[in-house]
Motif scaffolding. Sequence first.
Motif, PDB file in Angstrom:
ATOM      1  N   THR A   1       0.829  -1.193   0.000  1.00  0.00           N
ATOM      2  CA  THR A   1       0.000   0.000   0.000  1.00  0.00           C
ATOM      3  C   THR A   1       0.872   1.255   0.000  1.00  0.00           C
ATOM      4  OG1 THR A   1      -0.088   0.193   2.406  1.00  0.00           O
ATOM      5  CG2 THR A   1      -1.735  -1.234   1.349  1.00  0.00           C
ATOM      6  N   GLY A   2       0.212   2.392  -0.081  1.00  0.00           N
ATOM      7  CA  GLY A   2       0.937   3.646  -0.073  1.00  0.00           C
ATOM      8  C   GLY A   2       1.721   3.880   1.207  1.00  0.00           C
ATOM      9  N   ASP A   3       1.237   3.327   2.308  1.00  0.00           N
ATOM     10  CA  ASP A   3       1.951   3.515   3.574  1.00  0.00           C
ATOM     11  C   ASP A   3       2.800   2.310   3.946  1.00  0.00           C
ATOM     12  OD1 ASP A   3      -0.993   3.049   5.710  1.00  0.00           O
ATOM     13  OD2 ASP A   3      -0.016   1.753   4.251  1.00  0.00           O
ATOM     14  N   GLY A   4       2.994   1.394   2.986  1.00  0.00           N
ATOM     15  CA  GLY A   4       3.953   0.316   3.189  1.00  0.00           C
ATOM     16  C   GLY A   4       3.412  -1.002   3.709  1.00  0.00           C
ATOM     17  N   ALA A   5       2.116  -1.104   3.896  1.00  0.00           N
ATOM     18  CA  ALA A   5       1.553  -2.380   4.337  1.00  0.00           C
ATOM     19  C   ALA A   5       1.630  -3.394   3.193  1.00  0.00           C
ATOM     20  CB  ALA A   5       0.113  -2.199   4.780  1.00  0.00           C
ATOM     21  N   THR A   6       1.975  -4.619   3.523  1.00  0.00           N
ATOM     22  CA  THR A   6       2.180  -5.640   2.487  1.00  0.00           C
ATOM     23  C   THR A   6       1.238  -6.826   2.679  1.00  0.00           C
ATOM     24  OG1 THR A   6       3.937  -6.672   3.799  1.00  0.00           O
ATOM     25  CG2 THR A   6       4.592  -5.015   2.185  1.00  0.00           C
ATOM     26  N   ASN A   7       1.017  -7.525   1.574  1.00  0.00           N
ATOM     27  CA  ASN A   7       0.191  -8.721   1.608  1.00  0.00           C
ATOM     28  C   ASN A   7       0.735  -9.666   0.548  1.00  0.00           C
ATOM     29  OD1 ASN A   7      -1.841 -10.320   2.598  1.00  0.00           O
ATOM     30  ND2 ASN A   7      -3.360  -9.588   1.140  1.00  0.00           N
ATOM     31  N   TYR A   8       0.669 -10.972   0.843  1.00  0.00           N
ATOM     32  CA  TYR A   8       1.276 -11.957  -0.051  1.00  0.00           C
ATOM     33  C   TYR A   8       0.331 -13.115  -0.326  1.00  0.00           C
ATOM     34  CZ  TYR A   8       5.562  -9.537   1.261  1.00  0.00           C
ATOM     35  OH  TYR A   8       6.521  -8.579   1.471  1.00  0.00           O
ATOM     36  N   ALA A   9       0.512 -13.701  -1.481  1.00  0.00           N
ATOM     37  CA  ALA A   9      -0.169 -14.952  -1.773  1.00  0.00           C
ATOM     38  C   ALA A   9       0.397 -16.024  -0.847  1.00  0.00           C
ATOM     39  CB  ALA A   9       0.066 -15.343  -3.235  1.00  0.00           C
ATOM     40  N   GLU A  10      -0.444 -16.970  -0.465  1.00  0.00           N
ATOM     41  CA  GLU A  10      -0.003 -18.016   0.453  1.00  0.00           C
ATOM     42  C   GLU A  10       1.211 -18.765  -0.086  1.00  0.00           C
ATOM     43  OE1 GLU A  10      -2.183 -17.239   3.678  1.00  0.00           O
ATOM     44  OE2 GLU A  10      -0.850 -18.973   3.511  1.00  0.00           O
ATOM     45  N   SER A  11       1.257 -18.942  -1.384  1.00  0.00           N
ATOM     46  CA  SER A  11       2.320 -19.731  -1.996  1.00  0.00           C
ATOM     47  C   SER A  11       3.698 -19.087  -1.898  1.00  0.00           C
ATOM     48  CB  SER A  11       1.992 -20.000  -3.469  1.00  0.00           C
ATOM     49  OG  SER A  11       1.848 -18.771  -4.168  1.00  0.00           O
ATOM     50  N   VAL A  12       3.761 -17.785  -1.610  1.00  0.00           N
ATOM     51  CA  VAL A  12       5.058 -17.109  -1.552  1.00  0.00           C
ATOM     52  C   VAL A  12       5.356 -16.515  -0.176  1.00  0.00           C
ATOM     53  CG1 VAL A  12       4.845 -16.548  -4.006  1.00  0.00           C
ATOM     54  CG2 VAL A  12       4.270 -14.811  -2.282  1.00  0.00           C
ATOM     55  N   LYS A  13       4.432 -16.627   0.748  1.00  0.00           N
ATOM     56  CA  LYS A  13       4.658 -16.068   2.090  1.00  0.00           C
ATOM     57  C   LYS A  13       5.903 -16.660   2.714  1.00  0.00           C
ATOM     58  CE  LYS A  13       0.105 -14.628   3.753  1.00  0.00           C
ATOM     59  NZ  LYS A  13      -1.014 -14.936   4.674  1.00  0.00           N
ATOM     60  N   GLY A  14       6.705 -15.780   3.306  1.00  0.00           N
ATOM     61  CA  GLY A  14       7.930 -16.218   3.952  1.00  0.00           C
ATOM     62  C   GLY A  14       9.104 -16.344   3.006  1.00  0.00           C
ATOM     63  N   ARG A  15       8.846 -16.285   1.707  1.00  0.00           N
ATOM     64  CA  ARG A  15       9.932 -16.402   0.718  1.00  0.00           C
ATOM     65  C   ARG A  15      10.126 -15.120  -0.101  1.00  0.00           C
ATOM     66  NH1 ARG A  15       9.495 -19.788  -3.408  1.00  0.00           N
ATOM     67  NH2 ARG A  15       7.212 -19.732  -3.504  1.00  0.00           N
TER      68      ARG A  15
END
Length: 125
Positions: free
Chosen positions: A52-66
């Motif tokens: 997001t504009g303020d830096g919040a992130t979100n990931y697909a389950e398949s790539v989380k942690g990587r």
Amino acid sequence: QVRLVESGGGLVQAGDSLRLSCAASRDTICISDMAWYRQVPGKGRELVATITGDGATNYAESVKGRFTISRDYAKNMLYLQMNSLKLEDTAVYYCKLEPRPTPLGATYVCDPAAWGQGTQVTVAS
């Protein structure tokens, strides 16, 4: 319209790391979310990560942690650090400027959505 250009793709071995970059042609008019998507032949584009504009992130389950998405406002850059790559990460990766509604009464118009041309990532065993 903002132009986006990806770079950094290539052929790597499983377990290796790679960093993708996405350069924007100019500052965006509004602070918008940005994202990385990927696509393999015969399938639709898959959302990989958003920021997001303020830096919040979100990931697909398949790539989380990587994978890690980040952005540098000063350089108009978006990045995707990809670690512990797997065969199934093979795809064309695209960056996207997500559209944002223009605030009511604003004297400006926020940029529409924009896509880069894509960069190929191939992970070999």
